[in-house]
Scaffold this active site. Structure first.
Site, PDB file in Angstrom:
ATOM      1  N   ASP A   1      43.145  -6.277  10.040  1.00 34.31           N
ATOM      2  CA  ASP A   1      44.104  -5.279   9.617  1.00 34.31           C
ATOM      3  C   ASP A   1      44.795  -4.804  10.911  1.00 34.31           C
ATOM      4  OD1 ASP A   1      45.046  -3.108   7.983  1.00 34.31           O
ATOM      5  OD2 ASP A   1      43.490  -1.878   9.094  1.00 34.31           O
TER       6      ASP A   1
ATOM      7  N   ASP B   1      49.976  -5.943   6.148  1.00 38.82           N
ATOM      8  CA  ASP B   1      49.373  -5.840   7.397  1.00 38.82           C
ATOM      9  C   ASP B   1      47.845  -6.157   7.208  1.00 38.82           C
ATOM     10  OD1 ASP B   1      48.541  -3.778   6.016  1.00 38.82           O
ATOM     11  OD2 ASP B   1      48.501  -2.313   7.296  1.00 38.82           O
ATOM     12  N   GLU B   2      47.683  -7.008   6.385  1.00 39.37           N
ATOM     13  CA  GLU B   2      46.107  -7.189   5.883  1.00 39.37           C
ATOM     14  C   GLU B   2      45.839  -8.595   5.564  1.00 39.37           C
ATOM     15  OE1 GLU B   2      43.608  -3.443   4.253  1.00 39.37           O
ATOM     16  OE2 GLU B   2      44.300  -4.868   2.778  1.00 39.37           O
TER      17      GLU B   2
END
Lengths: 85, 393
Positions: free
Chosen positions: B10, B105-106
């Protein structure tokens, strides 16, 4: 202050074939020369089929977003900001 | 419990740290990336420095400025974030063949069948990110026996964390967490669980499968039972999408039909493009536009498929009324998606329009979105590119 400018700009580049690295070293804008101290980020994007290279650089007290149009190899200064942004 | 073979990566304060990486003058300062710079703009990401002051994602800009008057507010630069997302995926693929993008973002990595030490791999990933993406971009890495525990592990230490949850420490971690710290438990569900005597994740873990099934009154109870014991229930194959939607909140409201038509057209192109990627045709479309004392909505279902945003807009446009008022939010939803199978009919008006719209799409793909557009939206404003928070598919 941060400003979107989008104006043509003169850029000096350095290509290092040992490290395979391309770095803008100096720009001339508003009749002033700015020596590039840091390249924060280099990325590319496509607009249609045109490829653009973006260099986010800093001269120490100023930030510049430079865009290279790979179709005509012209540079534009897209954004400028000072340290108080 | 399964052995810890799942990893979640993350990016910390994603948009804000990417901006700080790009512009060294912003480093160490309170920076937020917001949908708009105006007071009512919603904060999408806050830098570490801003988070230290208590500023959170989802706040209004004016709320954050009350805490930090010198706050630097930036608007999203979507090209930059997409580039980092793709580059990070490339880095992760060097370490694991199965990488799934969960959101902008992961990333979720599945190391099943690989026997290397995941802590060591995590450290190597961090080093590679530092070298390739830049020194300011950091990630929190969580390792666990399933996606759920890997997600919890990634949230335990921020920024720049690397935490592993396995058989030896999971109960200890459950004792330290609140119910709402568990991914998938909101305040409403937590309240429901508390009414049933579950006050924390530790109580939750000690309930039997039957008890959980009766609390949730569905198979969700069974899923929670397995999830908390480190068994995988979330890493399923993605189902085929049944609908797509696009939503846009306007900074300056649309006051007439031409303005509104332009927004509708751009949203139609967006959903049409996403649907085309999955090679689907569209049968149903619903739309809504609303604001102060005004509501415009409608839906239609067609026997014959629409194939792109132009055709969707062609159906919607005649149904947009002239109005008085201020439209602030616009939504387009497409549904009843069918596998694209159609026969060309060379003699109908519809076919002529279809061919024209396909050519327009090709021109826009080559020269950039908005190069060709219908004359009816000539006077309207262009909406900026934006990134959704959900799955990137």
């Amino acid at each position: 202050m941060r400003q979107k400018i989008n104006t043509p700009v003169s850029v000096m580049m350095d290509f290092n074939h040992w490290q395979n690295k391309v770095t803008p070293t100096q720009i001339q804008w508003n009749n002033r020369d700015f020596k590039i101290e840091t390249v924060g980020m280099h990325y590319q994007f496509f607009k249609g089929k045109k490829l653009f290279h973006v260099f986010s650089v800093s001269s120490g007290e100023m930030f510049f977003k430079l865009i290279l149009n790979t179709e005509n190899l012209f540079w534009k200064l897209s954004e400028v900001a000072d340290e108080f942004t | 419990m399964n052995s810890p073979k799942k990893m979640l990566v993350d990016i910390n304060s994603c948009f804000a740290t990417i901006e700080q990486q790009a512009n060294p003058l912003l480093r160490g300062k309170e920076v937020v990336v917001a949908a708009y710079k105006s007071e009512r703009g919603c904060i999408l990401a806050a830098s570490r420095e801003a988070k230290k002051l208590g500023i959170k994602t989802g706040w209004r800009v004016e709320e954050a400025q009350k805490i930090c008057p010198n706050l630097i507010v930036l608007t999203p630069d979507t090209e930059k974030y997409r580039f980092i997302n793709k580059k990070l995926k490339k880095i992760l693929l060097k370490f694991c063949p199965r990488v799934q993008t969960k959101s902008i973002d992961e990333f979720f990595l599945d190391f099943e069948g690989i026997n290397d030490d995941l802590i060591e791999i995590g450290l190597k990933i961090k080093k590679e990110i530092n070298k390739t993406l830049g020194e300011w971009i950091t990630v929190s890495i969580g390792i666990g026996p399933n996606l759920f525990l890997a997600k919890i592990a990634s949230n335990l230490k921020k920024p720049d964390g690397l935490v592993k949850i396995d058989e030896s420490n999971f109960l200890e971690i459950y004792k330290k967490l609140k119910l709402t710290d568990l991914h998938g438990i909101n305040h409403k569900t937590a309240y429901k669980l508390e009414l049933n005597g579950i006050k924390n994740p530790d109580d939750f873990y000690h309930k039997s499968q039957q008890e959980l099934r009766s609390i949730f009154k569905s198979i969700c109870g069974d899923y929670w039972y397995f999830r908390l014991r480190g068994m995988e229930v979330d890493d399923k194959e993605k189902p085929v999408k049944k609908s797509f939607s696009a939503i846009f909140s306007l900074k300056s409201p649309a006051k007439n039909k031409a303005d509104l038509a332009g927004i509708f057209f751009q949203l139609c192109l967006k959903v049409g493009k996403r649907c085309n990627k999955q090679k689907m045709g569209i049968r149903g479309v619903a739309w809504w536009a609303g604001g102060e004392n005004i509501n415009i909505s409608g839906k239609l279902h067609k026997k014959e498929e629409m194939i792109n945003g132009w055709e969707i807009f062609k159906e919607i446009y005649p149904k947009i009324p002239e109005f008085r008022g201020k439209i602030k939010k616009v939504v387009v939803v497409i549904y009843d998606l069918q596998k694209k199978v159609w026969q060309k009919n060379f003699f109908t008006e519809k076919e002529k329009f279809r061919q024209g719209s396909e050519i327009a799409e090709k021109i826009n793909n080559k020269y950039g979105m908005g190069t060709v557009f219908p004359g009816t939206v000539l006077a309207s404003k262009k909406i900026p590119d934006f990134i959704g928070f959900g799955n990137t598919e």
